[in-house]
Scaffold this motif. Structure first.
Motif, mmCIF file in Angstrom:
data_model
loop_
_atom_site.group_PDB
_atom_site.id
_atom_site.type_symbol
_atom_site.label_atom_id
_atom_site.label_comp_id
_atom_site.label_asym_id
_atom_site.label_seq_id
_atom_site.Cartn_x
_atom_site.Cartn_y
_atom_site.Cartn_z
ATOM 1 N N SER B 75 0.765 -1.253 0.044
ATOM 2 C CA SER B 75 -0.352 0.733 -0.238
ATOM 3 C C SER B 75 1.054 1.156 0.126
ATOM 4 O O SER B 75 0.367 2.266 0.648
ATOM 5 N N MET C 137 -4.951 -7.614 -4.846
ATOM 6 C CA MET C 137 -5.332 -7.578 -3.768
ATOM 7 C C MET C 137 -6.590 -9.360 -4.135
ATOM 8 O O MET C 137 -6.209 -9.150 -4.890
ATOM 9 N N PHE C 142 -12.130 -9.493 0.077
ATOM 10 C CA PHE C 142 -11.410 -7.937 0.132
ATOM 11 C C PHE C 142 -12.135 -6.794 -0.843
ATOM 12 O O PHE C 142 -11.941 -6.412 -1.557
ATOM 13 N N SER D 78 2.405 -8.791 4.133
ATOM 14 C CA SER D 78 1.363 -8.417 3.086
ATOM 15 C C SER D 78 0.189 -9.626 3.696
ATOM 16 O O SER D 78 1.033 -10.940 4.398
ATOM 17 N N THR D 79 -0.784 -8.923 4.090
ATOM 18 C CA THR D 79 -1.790 -9.812 4.909
ATOM 19 C C THR D 79 -2.688 -11.171 3.604
ATOM 20 O O THR D 79 -2.451 -12.584 4.511
ATOM 21 N N LYS D 80 -1.927 -11.271 1.826
ATOM 22 C CA LYS D 80 -2.130 -11.764 1.585
ATOM 23 C C LYS D 80 -1.175 -13.134 1.755
ATOM 24 O O LYS D 80 -0.874 -13.586 1.375
ATOM 25 N N TYR D 115 -3.100 -0.999 4.529
ATOM 26 C CA TYR D 115 -4.667 -1.319 4.441
ATOM 27 C C TYR D 115 -3.820 -3.219 4.359
ATOM 28 O O TYR D 115 -4.585 -4.046 4.220
ATOM 29 N N SER D 116 -2.590 -3.066 3.449
ATOM 30 C CA SER D 116 -2.734 -5.003 3.079
ATOM 31 C C SER D 116 -1.161 -4.804 3.977
ATOM 32 O O SER D 116 -1.061 -6.358 3.052
ATOM 33 N N LYS D 190 -6.149 -5.979 12.195
ATOM 34 C CA LYS D 190 -7.160 -5.001 10.734
ATOM 35 C C LYS D 190 -8.697 -5.195 10.965
ATOM 36 O O LYS D 190 -8.976 -3.801 10.130
#
Lengths: 333, 395, 163, 272
Positions: B75, C137, C142, D78-80, D115-116, D190
């Protein structure tokens, strides 16, 4: 004491005890070779390599072995468990069995078979079975690909490997490895690697491919298929596969020395060490293994189709031609 | 319509086999042959970070390749919108972490365009100087990575020796080994330390001498290297331009385009250098182009060091930067291609929008175009040809 | 297959770009500033303008597509390079909270991932795009377009905030 | 650990074998070849000739998690990626350790606001050693590895003894240990930040030309709560379909999502 020594005269006991000794040697050799590999790579890369554990890092393999020994042994959820666990054993046993027929010194051979070369060829080809078992049992696309590559490679390179042996067999007229060494004499220019130079090179290359070393490490291909057939192995099973790899590498070096570089024979007659002639055998084997490692850290890896091209289009014709040349020369002289 | 024709052509190229032999679908059905789905990455030694390739394999031949990214999406654009103008520079540093000085450079140029300020000539020269050092620091490990992925382990260690030495120079100049934060809006953080030009000069001369024995002799003549890279990842000029490639992948097809030459910025107008191109358009050509660019960088560094202007390195802009409303677009040539920054200002402390055009994102589109038809092991040299950086393609 | 890149005097080329675009399309606004030709067009004209730029004027390189969320409308910037010093900047404004615009992937195949990125970050739908999935994403789970101004991540760090 | 844990009281055999095994483990820490971001370059620098991690016996970077002992989380998670990292951690055989390298892996670092971005690797996997820096110097990473070696030598907080998430009573006693999997599936920190944000109104799905089905690329990390929510939603939908009383609007929206034509986007609000 005497009774114990007398017991050794009895054939099955002598066989068992000496094979036990050889097995012990092989297992230790694998440990020593990992250390050697890391040190050699260190010197080629202009760095130190392990030097914190014990004097000059010599206890490093011990630490590695103990650690692997206490590591959890994971088997993937949907794997074929018995095949998965049997594969390392199927890989290790052939590598260790070949040592039965390798002559270390004039009388120091576990079994002086009169078909030793045939035995060597037969046993090494079993090694491919273990690779296929490992790849199939792991149930992963990567290991399956690695196993298929391994099977194709090992079976293809059997052909030049066997063909390159035949020249030596023709010159000696015997399939016994002891006979081969004795026929080579104790001077460097009578060893077979000079008259059989193309065969020696072919045997060396095919041997390199047979033990899956760089540039023929496609079944492992660390940057492509992340370890190939051994991707799912952990702990002791992985250590056993590694031991098998190093043992087969050592055995190929030893057989190369026996067949082409005069076995235990000294390079010149006055260097004959009598009962300590196994030192010569050791030095030569170590030198060949060093070249294996040297190559490993120097060249990139081949691709599968290029590997097959090299095997079938270059090595096989070369050996066939040189067989005819050898036969012709034997007729003439 | 024109566009549709183009699209059809483009799809035709997709199914064309490159080096591997594809089994035709009919035969596959007839004999009941199946393709394997294989998932490569995100944790994979050859994926240059966190890239996931979904592959469909027909034996060893890749039938379909679908790159999935976003595993390092940090981000950065959103964070940049919420920082003050100078505070964005550390974020840009972490985009392309192999050649990060160019990332700062591009952002600072864009903001300077918004602010319409003059840069002191010495600052301009030192920016170009450090940028070229950064390029060497990125290109030499790139060559090492290419060889590492082909299976040769040693060149990467030699490459990192050079990188370590340049990092020492950077540490002396900027105070950091990797994340420099050296280029500031309106100039530089600090002048070169005393005696630094001499150190740089001696290092560059040493590098010039070491390049031949340490890299060229070791790599170039190697039969296996040639057989693994020649003709692999072949791109035509038209395809390269169509895909919007920039940097080494474009230049190795023979299209002469270098932002430094054709859209000159900063000190590069005053420098004399060649744009290295190669006709072959394959992996081997990309290696040659990279090696040539290292030599050109050495040449440029020598030129800058010979006539380094005197003076200040940071103009007086004040602490609070409030550019007028408008667009600031600047582009620089990073080690991977054209890196452009688009800063939109609404007249406040923080940028309204920052867009980073990273070369890796665009160049990586090539993967799904040229990988099908190649063998599985050919993916690794193709990755070496594109040489993406995880932080740059994911932003 | 060799690619022919434009040659000749830069200023002459820039004015020819501007004239070429002006002749064929109704532009909302246009100007030449330095080496930049800036044109404002209606959103529905974008593919036609870009097709002219590529096929007729020979501007081969699409550098990037920037989307700016103007809270109520979206401003799109298509940055074109002729690779020899000239730049053409095509700007358009798409009204509405949920914008739809025609894709340019047929003209510049490189726009593929640029448009996917714009879709991911802003939710702009590109009509006719061959493969409009999110780029960064997840496709599912999401449910936000993070670069929209309505998506706030934390407090802004402004000059006053620091003091 | 292991067999030796069956002895309740330490005795001569267990203590000396533990000593031996801990000595072996500490001197043969094979890191996983797992580069995440910028720190990965410094991690590689550490392994290279100048710093030579191999001196400590830790130079063998295992490509497969099955052969690795220590995972160096080198960079932003990252969240991913968090789901992948968790899976890699679970694939590593015991005993295993984790080093969080760099500010991002410790807390999210400069991307904390993102955000990620996961705010630290220890939100999903237990971390043994934290190495600060952005990125840490190679010397710092070596120091981190030596710290881990000391920890292993003291037999402290490693293996089964390492801190695990637990529900703690008010008086400080441990009520129960949370199961590992649940712990690794949660991303705290989060959810609150996404509050009050306009959720996505619609998703345009165009027909794909020759591309893989969406499901292959869509497999991402699904937080447990979301999974639960999705399940419930599916249930509700199924029940509605059974009744045959699904509202016209919902049906239209579902149809549009499935069979959207390449030319026309599905009707955004489903008001057709």
């Amino acid at each position: 004491m005497q009774t114990v020594l007398n017991l050794l005269e009895v054939e099955p006991i002598r066989l068992l005890v000496s094979f036990g000794a050889v097995l012990f040697l092989v297992l230790n050799l694998a440990a020593v070779l990992t250390m050697a590999e890391r040190k050699v790579s260190g010197y080629i890369h202009l760095r130190f390599g392990p030097n914190r554990v014990g004097p000059r890092g010599l206890l490093q393999p011990a630490a590695d072995v103990f650690k692997l020994f206490t590591k959890e042994n994971v088997s993937p959820g949907r794997s074929d468990l018995w095949v998965f666990l049997g594969a390392p054993i199927a890989m290790f046993i052939p590598a260790a069995l070949v040592w039965l027929v390798v002559p270390f010194a004039p009388d120091a051979v576990v079994a002086d078979l009169n078909v030793a070369i045939l035995f060597f060829v037969a046993i090494t080809s079993i090694g491919a079975l273990g690779v296929v078992m490992a790849g199939y049992g792991s149930r992963s696309a990567f290991s399956l690909l690695g196993a298929l590559r391994g099977a194709a490679q090992m079976i293809s390179y059997e052909v030049p490997l066997i063909l390159s042996l035949l020249g030596v067999v023709m010159l000696t007229g015997s399939l016994s490895l002891v006979d081969v060494v004795q026929a080579q004499g104790d001077t460097i220019w009578t060893w077979y690697f000079l008259p059989q130079l193309p065969m020696f090179v072919t045997f060396y290359i095919a041997g390199l491919a047979e033990v899956k070393r760089v540039p023929f490490d496609l079944p492992e291909g660390e940057s492509e298929i992340v370890g190939g057939y051994m991707i799912e192995y952990s702990g002791m099973t992985w250590a056993l596969i590694q031991a098998a790899e190093f043992a087969s590498m050592a055995v190929i070096s030893a057989v190369t020395v026996t067949l082409f570089v005069g076995g235990w024979q000294p390079p010149l007659p006055f260097l004959d060490l009598g009962p300590f002639n196994w030192v010569w055998f050791g030095i030569k084997t170590a030198l060949i293994m060093f070249t294996f490692q040297w190559i490993r850290w120097s060249v990139p890896r081949l691709r599968m189709d290029q590997l097959m091209d090299l095997g079938w289009k270059v090595l096989v014709p070369v050996t066939l031609i040189w067989l005819f040349v050898t036969a012709g020369a034997m007729l003439v002289f | 319509m024109l566009g549709e024709e183009r699209r059809a052509e483009h799809e035709g190229a997709l199914t064309e086999p490159a080096s591997g032999r594809l089994v035709s679908p009919d035969i596959r059905d007839e004999f009941g042959l199946e393709t394997i789905d294989m998932n490569m990455g995100p944790q994979h030694p050859a994926m240059h970070g966190l890239l996931r390739l979904i592959l469909e394999l027909d034996g060893e031949t890749v039938v379909r390749c679908d790159p999935v990214m976003g595993y390092l999406h940090r981000s950065k654009e959103k964070i940049s919108e919420n920082r003050m103008y100078p505070a964005v520079i550390p974020i840009t540093d972490r985009i392309d972490y192999m050649h990060n000085i160019a990332m700062e450079y591009g952002y600072c140029l864009a903001v300077e365009e918004l602010l319409d300020v003059e840069i002191p000539p010495r600052a301009d020269a030192i920016r170009a100087l450090m940028n070229e050092f950064g390029r060497i620091m990125s290109h030499i490990p790139s060559i090492g990575f290419l060889l590492l992925e082909l299976g040769a382990f040693t060149p990467i260690l030699y490459a990192f020796r050079e990188r370590e030495r340049i990092q020492n120079i950077f540490e002396a100049v900027t105070g950091a080994r990797m994340m420099f934060h050296y280029i500031r809006i309106g100039g530089l953080k600090a002048d070169l330390p005393e005696g630094m030009p001499e150190t740089m000069w001696s290092y560059i001369e040493g590098l010039e001498k070491r390049l031949q024995p340490d890299f060229v002799d070791l790599i170039e003549g190697n039969e296996i290297f040639i057989s693994r890279t020649r003709g692999i990842g072949k791109i035509t000029q038209e395809k390269a331009v169509e895909m919007g490639l920039t940097g080494v992948p474009l230049r190795c097809t023979g299209v002469e385009f270098d932002v430094r030459k054709h859209y000159p910025y900063g000190w590069y107008e005053n420098l004399d250098f060649d744009v290295i191109t190669d006709e072959a358009g394959d992996v081997e050509a990309s290696y040659r182009v990279r090696m040539g660019e290292v030599r050109q960088s050495i040449r440029m560094i020598k030129q800058i060091l010979e006539n380094l202007p005197e003076g200040e390195v940071l103009g007086d802009l004040g602490r609070r930067l409030r550019p007028n409303e408008g667009d600031g677009i600047a582009r620089v040539e990073s080690a991977r291609g054209e890196y452009a920054v688009h800063v939109v200002s609404d007249g406040s402390d923080t940028p309204y929008r920052v867009h980073y055009r990273t070369p890796c994102t665009v160049n990586m589109q090539l993967l799904q175009e040229i990988v099908p038809g190649h063998y599985l092991p050919d993916i690794m040299p193709i990755m070496g040809l594109i040489d993406p950086v995880s932080g740059a393609w994911d932003k | 297959m060799a690619v022919t890149l434009p040659e000749g005097d830069l200023d002459a080329r820039l004015s020819s770009y501007l004239d070429g675009l002006k002749d064929r399309h109704g532009l909302e606004d246009s100007s030449v500033d330095g080496n930049i030709v800036l044109v404002w067009v209606r959103p529905e004209d974008v593919p036609a303008v870009l097709a002219t730029a590529r096929e007729t004027l020979g501007i081969l390189h699409l550098s990037f597509i920037t989307v700016v969320d103007c809270q109520g409308s979206f401003e799109l910037t298509y940055e074109l390079l002729d690779l020899r010093g000239g730049q053409v900047r095509v700007k358009t404004v798409v009204e509405g909270e949920e914008p739809v615009i025609q894709t340019v992937t047929g003209i510049y195949p490189t726009a593929n991932w640029h448009e996917r990125e714009a879709y991911d970050m802003f939710g702009i739908a590109f009509r006719g795009h061959p493969d409009l999935r999110r780029l960064y994403m997840w496709q599912d789970h999401f449910d936000h377009h993070p670069l929209l101004k309505s998506f706030e991540i934390s407090t802004k760090r402004t000059f006053e905030g620091l003091r | 650990m292991g067999v030796m844990q069956q002895f309740n009281e330490p005795n001569l055999i267990t203590t000396s074998t533990d000593k031996l095994f801990n000595w072996a483990r500490k001197n043969s820490l094979w890191p996983l070849q797992f580069g995440l971001a910028c720190c990965a370059i410094e991690m590689m620098s550490t392994g290279m000739a100048h710093n030579d991690l191999d001196r400590f016996g830790a130079g063998f970077f295992a490509a497969s998690p099955r052969q690795a002992d220590v995972m160096i989380v080198s960079g932003t998670v990252s969240t991913k990626m968090a789901e992948r990292m968790t899976r890699l951690y679970e694939q590593m055989p015991e005993p295993k350790w984790v080093i969080a390298m760099g500010a991002c892996a410790i807390s999210g670092g400069p991307f904390l606001d993102g955000y990620s971005v996961l705010m630290g690797a220890d939100r999903v996997i237990p971390v043994d050693v934290y190495v600060p820096g952005c990125p840490p110097r190679p010397e710092a990473l070596i120091f981190g590895i030596m710290t881990l070696q000391k920890k292993i030598e003291r037999d402290q907080q490693v293996g089964y003894d390492r801190p695990r998430p637990a529900l703690v009573n008010e008086d400080g006693t441990i009520n129960e240990y949370l199961p590992e999997r649940e712990y690794t599936g949660i991303s705290e920190g989060k959810a609150p930040r996404l509050e009050g944000i306009r959720p996505l109104q619609r998703t345009y799905v165009f027909e794909r030309a020759g591309m893989p089905p969406a499901s292959q690329t869509d497999v991402g990390w699904i937080p447990a709560e979301v999974k639960q929510k999705l399940k419930e939603e599916a249930k509700v939908k199924k029940a509605a379909e059974k009744d045959g009383a699904g509202s016209e609007i919902e049906k239209a929206a579902a149809d549009g999502q499935k069979n959207g034509s390449p030319e026309e986007p599905a009707d955004p609000k489903g008001t057709a």
